[in-house]
Design a protein around this motif. Structure first.
Motif, PDB file in Angstrom:
ATOM      1  N   VAL A 195      31.480  10.266   7.654  1.00 19.87           N
ATOM      2  CA  VAL A 195      32.428  10.118   8.683  1.00 19.87           C
ATOM      3  C   VAL A 195      32.128  10.650   9.841  1.00 19.87           C
ATOM      4  O   VAL A 195      32.278  11.880  10.138  1.00 19.87           O
ATOM      5  N   ASP A 196      32.050  10.036  11.139  1.00 19.94           N
ATOM      6  CA  ASP A 196      31.847  10.451  12.550  1.00 19.94           C
ATOM      7  C   ASP A 196      33.202  10.528  13.038  1.00 19.94           C
ATOM      8  O   ASP A 196      33.744   9.438  13.287  1.00 19.94           O
TER       9      ASP A 196
ATOM     10  N   VAL B  24      22.230   9.048  12.937  1.00 20.41           N
ATOM     11  CA  VAL B  24      22.531   8.406  11.490  1.00 20.41           C
ATOM     12  C   VAL B  24      21.830   7.222  11.556  1.00 20.41           C
ATOM     13  O   VAL B  24      21.130   6.869  10.557  1.00 20.41           O
ATOM     14  N   ARG B  25      22.274   6.316  12.572  1.00 15.49           N
ATOM     15  CA  ARG B  25      21.885   4.921  12.203  1.00 15.49           C
ATOM     16  C   ARG B  25      20.287   4.956  12.532  1.00 15.49           C
ATOM     17  O   ARG B  25      19.437   4.241  11.986  1.00 15.49           O
ATOM     18  N   ALA B  26      19.780   5.588  13.417  1.00 20.36           N
ATOM     19  CA  ALA B  26      18.269   5.378  13.692  1.00 20.36           C
ATOM     20  C   ALA B  26      17.519   6.298  12.638  1.00 20.36           C
ATOM     21  O   ALA B  26      16.341   6.084  12.263  1.00 20.36           O
ATOM     22  N   ASN B  27      17.863   7.455  11.928  1.00 20.85           N
ATOM     23  CA  ASN B  27      17.090   8.105  11.049  1.00 20.85           C
ATOM     24  C   ASN B  27      17.418   7.822   9.533  1.00 20.85           C
ATOM     25  O   ASN B  27      16.509   7.990   8.699  1.00 20.85           O
TER      26      ASN B  27
ATOM     27  N   ILE C  32      22.251   4.919   5.099  1.00 24.49           N
ATOM     28  CA  ILE C  32      23.598   5.735   4.800  1.00 24.49           C
ATOM     29  C   ILE C  32      24.710   4.663   5.327  1.00 24.49           C
ATOM     30  O   ILE C  32      24.958   4.121   6.357  1.00 24.49           O
ATOM     31  N   ASP C  33      25.745   5.087   4.757  1.00 27.67           N
ATOM     32  CA  ASP C  33      27.050   4.279   4.984  1.00 27.67           C
ATOM     33  C   ASP C  33      27.951   5.096   6.027  1.00 27.67           C
ATOM     34  O   ASP C  33      28.570   6.152   5.694  1.00 27.67           O
ATOM     35  N   LEU C  34      27.697   4.751   7.395  1.00 22.36           N
ATOM     36  CA  LEU C  34      28.398   5.468   8.364  1.00 22.36           C
ATOM     37  C   LEU C  34      29.675   4.638   8.783  1.00 22.36           C
ATOM     38  O   LEU C  34      29.724   3.574   9.008  1.00 22.36           O
ATOM     39  N   VAL C  35      30.839   5.394   8.829  1.00 21.04           N
ATOM     40  CA  VAL C  35      32.034   5.288   9.187  1.00 21.04           C
ATOM     41  C   VAL C  35      32.240   5.965  10.297  1.00 21.04           C
ATOM     42  O   VAL C  35      32.512   7.115  10.458  1.00 21.04           O
TER      43      VAL C  35
END
Length: 318
Positions: free
Chosen positions: A40-41, A52-55, A59-62
């Protein structure tokens, strides 16, 4: 052996990109592989979400449009994980928590060895290997002989509360007890949530599960808190007035302990006027108001609003 339990980690992140990358690397290489990781950002502006998106593209990023604090971040992340990933256990942690390789496996082994456990916490150390005083476990007050013996036999300790630095919590218990109170923002949110879950179930501390809490300094919650002292006071008043977590005698015990700690914190502070102001404002707001419902708190955050509402509705029916 087949992995029957589904373990989903929930990490709340805010402007600590490098530590977040370290934490996610550690989570991605657990000896017991996790079934999903939710980040959770909390409206970070340091590029945490992009990192997070790049590496870690799997992973499920919210991403939230505003900073909801630790309390809101965990409430949102837990609700999302329950809706999307069907977990058996949720593993909650801050973005400055770095789990050792066997941390998840040890937690899962401990809870599976003791039926009825709803929450398990890790041993928290600092960067030099010393136990972190901010996350020191205490044995459950007036614990029964049977509960103590069962915990000792399993190499654990019976506890009454746990910390979001590394908390393993049963998904079914969350559905029954509800989410953390998001309006707490920071401070006492994990205490309120864990005591509510553990009012009628078992909690343990698992020393074999080790995480590193990479705070800037080694210190307890008595360390000079500055402006944040307001949240400690207001939320503790809210907890005593409205939470279902503590019984009457527990509120008296923990309330007296809180007052002693407030006095000690103010006496040791290098910014006493700030803390006195926080104390006055916290007592006033805690006495005059009550926390918003989670549904109201998240109403403007459509990415998680439905998931939060579903969990809270299920709790109300329980």
């Amino acid at each position: 052996m087949p992995q029957i339990s589904r373990v989903v980690a929930v990490v709340v992140a805010f402007n600590r990109r490098e530590l977040l990358m370290e934490a996610l690397t550690a989570l991605s290489t657990q000896s017991r592989a996790l079934d999903a990781i939710v980040v959770v950002d909390n409206a970070s502006d340091d590029g945490s979400g992009d990192a997070v998106r790049a590496n870690f593209p799997d992973i499920d990023l919210v991403t939230l449009d505003r900073n909801t604090g630790g309390a809101g971040g965990f409430a949102a992340g837990m609700a999302h994980a329950l809706k999307v990933h069907d977990p058996t256990w949720l593993w909650l942690m801050d973005d400055d928590t770095i789990p050792t390789a066997s941390a998840a496996a040890e937690l899962l082994s401990a809870v599976e060895a003791q039926p009825g456990v709803s929450i398990a916490g890790s041993r928290v150390i600092w960067t030099d290997g010393r136990d972190h005083p901010m996350n020191t476990p205490r044995e459950k007050p007036f614990v029964s002989q049977a509960e103590r013996a069962a915990a000792v036999q399993a190499g654990t300790l019976a506890v009454r509360s746990s910390s979001f630095v590394s908390m393993f919590v049963s998904a079914s218990a969350v559905r029954q007890a509800g989410l953390p109170v998001a309006d707490y923002f920071i401070w006492n949110d994990d205490f309120e949530f864990s005591t509510r879950v553990l009012r009628d179930s078992l909690g343990i501390f698992v020393p074999a599960s080790v995480v590193v809490h990479k705070t800037k300094l080694l210190g307890s919650t008595d360390l000079d808190p500055g402006e944040r002292f307001f949240f400690e006071v207001r939320n503790k008043v809210w907890l005593m007035r409205y939470s279902r977590g503590l019984k009457a005698w527990e509120k008296a015990m923990y309330g007296a302990s809180s007052i002693r700690r407030w006095i000690r914190t103010i006496r040791r502070s290098q910014q006493r006027p700030v803390l006195w102001s926080g104390l006055r404002r916290g007592l006033s707001e805690g006495s005059r108001t009550r926390p918003k419902s989670n549904e109201s708190y998240f109403a403007d955050l459509t990415v998680v609003a439905d998931a939060v509402a579903q969990v809270e509705a299920a709790r109300d029916r329980a």
